[in-house]
Write a protein that holds these residues in place. Sequence first.
Motif, PDB file in Angstrom:
ATOM      1  N   UNK A 186      32.963  36.041  -6.953  1.00  0.00           N
ATOM      2  CA  UNK A 186      32.551  36.186  -5.556  1.00  0.00           C
ATOM      3  C   UNK A 186      32.359  37.659  -5.202  1.00  0.00           C
ATOM      4  N   UNK A 187      33.230  38.540  -5.719  1.00  0.00           N
ATOM      5  CA  UNK A 187      33.087  39.970  -5.467  1.00  0.00           C
ATOM      6  C   UNK A 187      31.801  40.520  -6.072  1.00  0.00           C
ATOM      7  N   UNK A 188      31.352  39.883  -7.149  1.00  0.00           N
ATOM      8  CA  UNK A 188      30.102  40.323  -7.783  1.00  0.00           C
ATOM      9  C   UNK A 188      28.903  40.117  -6.862  1.00  0.00           C
ATOM     10  N   UNK A 189      29.039  39.237  -5.873  1.00  0.00           N
ATOM     11  CA  UNK A 189      27.963  39.010  -4.903  1.00  0.00           C
ATOM     12  C   UNK A 189      28.094  39.925  -3.689  1.00  0.00           C
ATOM     13  N   UNK A 190      29.006  40.890  -3.769  1.00  0.00           N
ATOM     14  CA  UNK A 190      29.159  41.869  -2.691  1.00  0.00           C
ATOM     15  C   UNK A 190      30.070  41.441  -1.559  1.00  0.00           C
ATOM     16  N   UNK A 191      30.894  40.422  -1.774  1.00  0.00           N
ATOM     17  CA  UNK A 191      31.798  39.932  -0.732  1.00  0.00           C
ATOM     18  C   UNK A 191      33.170  40.558  -0.920  1.00  0.00           C
ATOM     19  N   UNK A 192      33.755  41.058   0.141  1.00  0.00           N
ATOM     20  CA  UNK A 192      35.068  41.693   0.101  1.00  0.00           C
ATOM     21  C   UNK A 192      36.148  40.616   0.124  1.00  0.00           C
ATOM     22  N   UNK A 193      36.557  40.167  -1.055  1.00  0.00           N
ATOM     23  CA  UNK A 193      37.524  39.071  -1.154  1.00  0.00           C
ATOM     24  C   UNK A 193      38.896  39.445  -0.599  1.00  0.00           C
ATOM     25  N   UNK A 194      39.469  40.627  -0.910  1.00  0.00           N
ATOM     26  CA  UNK A 194      40.776  40.974  -0.330  1.00  0.00           C
ATOM     27  C   UNK A 194      40.791  40.940   1.195  1.00  0.00           C
ATOM     28  N   UNK A 195      39.711  41.426   1.829  1.00  0.00           N
ATOM     29  CA  UNK A 195      39.634  41.372   3.289  1.00  0.00           C
ATOM     30  C   UNK A 195      39.565  39.927   3.767  1.00  0.00           C
ATOM     31  N   UNK A 196      38.821  39.106   3.058  1.00  0.00           N
ATOM     32  CA  UNK A 196      38.689  37.702   3.416  1.00  0.00           C
ATOM     33  C   UNK A 196      40.042  36.984   3.328  1.00  0.00           C
ATOM     34  N   UNK A 197      40.800  37.309   2.289  1.00  0.00           N
ATOM     35  CA  UNK A 197      42.130  36.727   2.116  1.00  0.00           C
ATOM     36  C   UNK A 197      43.053  37.156   3.250  1.00  0.00           C
ATOM     37  N   UNK A 198      43.008  38.439   3.593  1.00  0.00           N
ATOM     38  CA  UNK A 198      43.849  38.965   4.669  1.00  0.00           C
ATOM     39  C   UNK A 198      43.543  38.273   5.993  1.00  0.00           C
ATOM     40  N   UNK A 199      42.262  38.142   6.312  1.00  0.00           N
ATOM     41  CA  UNK A 199      41.866  37.511   7.571  1.00  0.00           C
ATOM     42  C   UNK A 199      42.215  36.027   7.580  1.00  0.00           C
ATOM     43  N   UNK A 200      42.157  35.397   6.407  1.00  0.00           N
ATOM     44  CA  UNK A 200      42.527  33.984   6.317  1.00  0.00           C
ATOM     45  C   UNK A 200      43.995  33.792   6.653  1.00  0.00           C
ATOM     46  N   UNK A 201      44.843  34.655   6.105  1.00  0.00           N
ATOM     47  CA  UNK A 201      46.270  34.563   6.423  1.00  0.00           C
ATOM     48  C   UNK A 201      46.496  34.834   7.906  1.00  0.00           C
ATOM     49  N   UNK A 202      45.813  35.847   8.436  1.00  0.00           N
ATOM     50  CA  UNK A 202      45.935  36.147   9.862  1.00  0.00           C
ATOM     51  C   UNK A 202      45.532  34.971  10.727  1.00  0.00           C
ATOM     52  N   UNK A 203      44.445  34.277  10.339  1.00  0.00           N
ATOM     53  CA  UNK A 203      43.994  33.112  11.102  1.00  0.00           C
ATOM     54  C   UNK A 203      45.007  31.975  11.001  1.00  0.00           C
ATOM     55  N   UNK A 204      45.568  31.775   9.811  1.00  0.00           N
ATOM     56  CA  UNK A 204      46.543  30.702   9.622  1.00  0.00           C
ATOM     57  C   UNK A 204      47.763  30.872  10.513  1.00  0.00           C
ATOM     58  N   UNK A 205      48.281  32.103  10.594  1.00  0.00           N
ATOM     59  CA  UNK A 205      49.460  32.322  11.441  1.00  0.00           C
ATOM     60  C   UNK A 205      49.070  32.364  12.920  1.00  0.00           C
TER      61      UNK A 205
END
Length: 294
Positions: A186-205
């Motif tokens: 996914x990162x090879x397509x230019x998507x910032x996976x670590x940021x996506x993971x961080x925001x996902x956790x933030x949304x979950x809580x």
Amino acid sequence: MEIFGVPLPAMLSQLLLGLVNGSFYAMLSLGLAVIFGLLNVINFSHGALYMMGAFLAWMGMAYFGLNYWVMLVLAPLIVGVFGVVIEKTMLRWLYKLDHLYGLLLTFGITLLLEGVFRSFYGVSGQRFEVPEALAGATDLGFMMLPNYRAWVVLASLAVCLGTWFVIEKTKLGAYLRAGTENPKLVEAFGINVPLMVTLTYGFGVALAGFAGVLAAPVIQVQPLMGQNLIIVVFAVVVIGGMGSIIGSILTGLGLGVIEGLTKVFYPEFSSTVVFLVMVIVLLIRPAGLFGKEK
């Protein structure tokens, strides 16, 4: 009119109470399912963050004069930012380790949050008034329906179904699922996976914080309000299937209704019926009702 010897108004009022409880179960288990399903983390601090959302709503009203509607948006955002800080500073280092490490960390965060709020406010509850626009009740003919409880059910359903749609039916949801399964691709397509993971956790809580604000006018706001609830919510997640979004929503609502009916026919059993259902489901289908067998 009676059903199995129980007056119809009493039956319907308990069903409504069960549906309201089920809405909270669905909202909280949804946040847990999002975090576990996409990040593979067992977030034991979910109950404490639910409590934090309720307290933030009360503090906004008591200290700053902010109304319920403002805090319904602001409190989940603050809880979400707090979750982002947790993920950035502590949780991200545990992703490749055993689940036990994440469980112990989030359990420690629970004890810390409960201790901080208890030291400032004690264990007695803080009163939070129902917003004026939702005060009173509507006469349905066969029962009086409290307006705020109806709002809780509708708001929970809207948020739960909206979350399911985004994760399961949109391109963003596809990126989230792909990013957790094959982050390098996914990162090879230019998507910032670590940021996506961080925001996902933030949304979950943030979902936990939102549920806390909804709960504030219904129950007394106090530091241990999430302690007993989180055990039931974990049971809901297990029954629905760990990581299953739709499973968490449907199971949460269904178990709330079952719990409400149990209070009508056999009140002594109402606090344990969820765990009996969990045992039966795990014996028949270890992955949960909507979980995927590995």
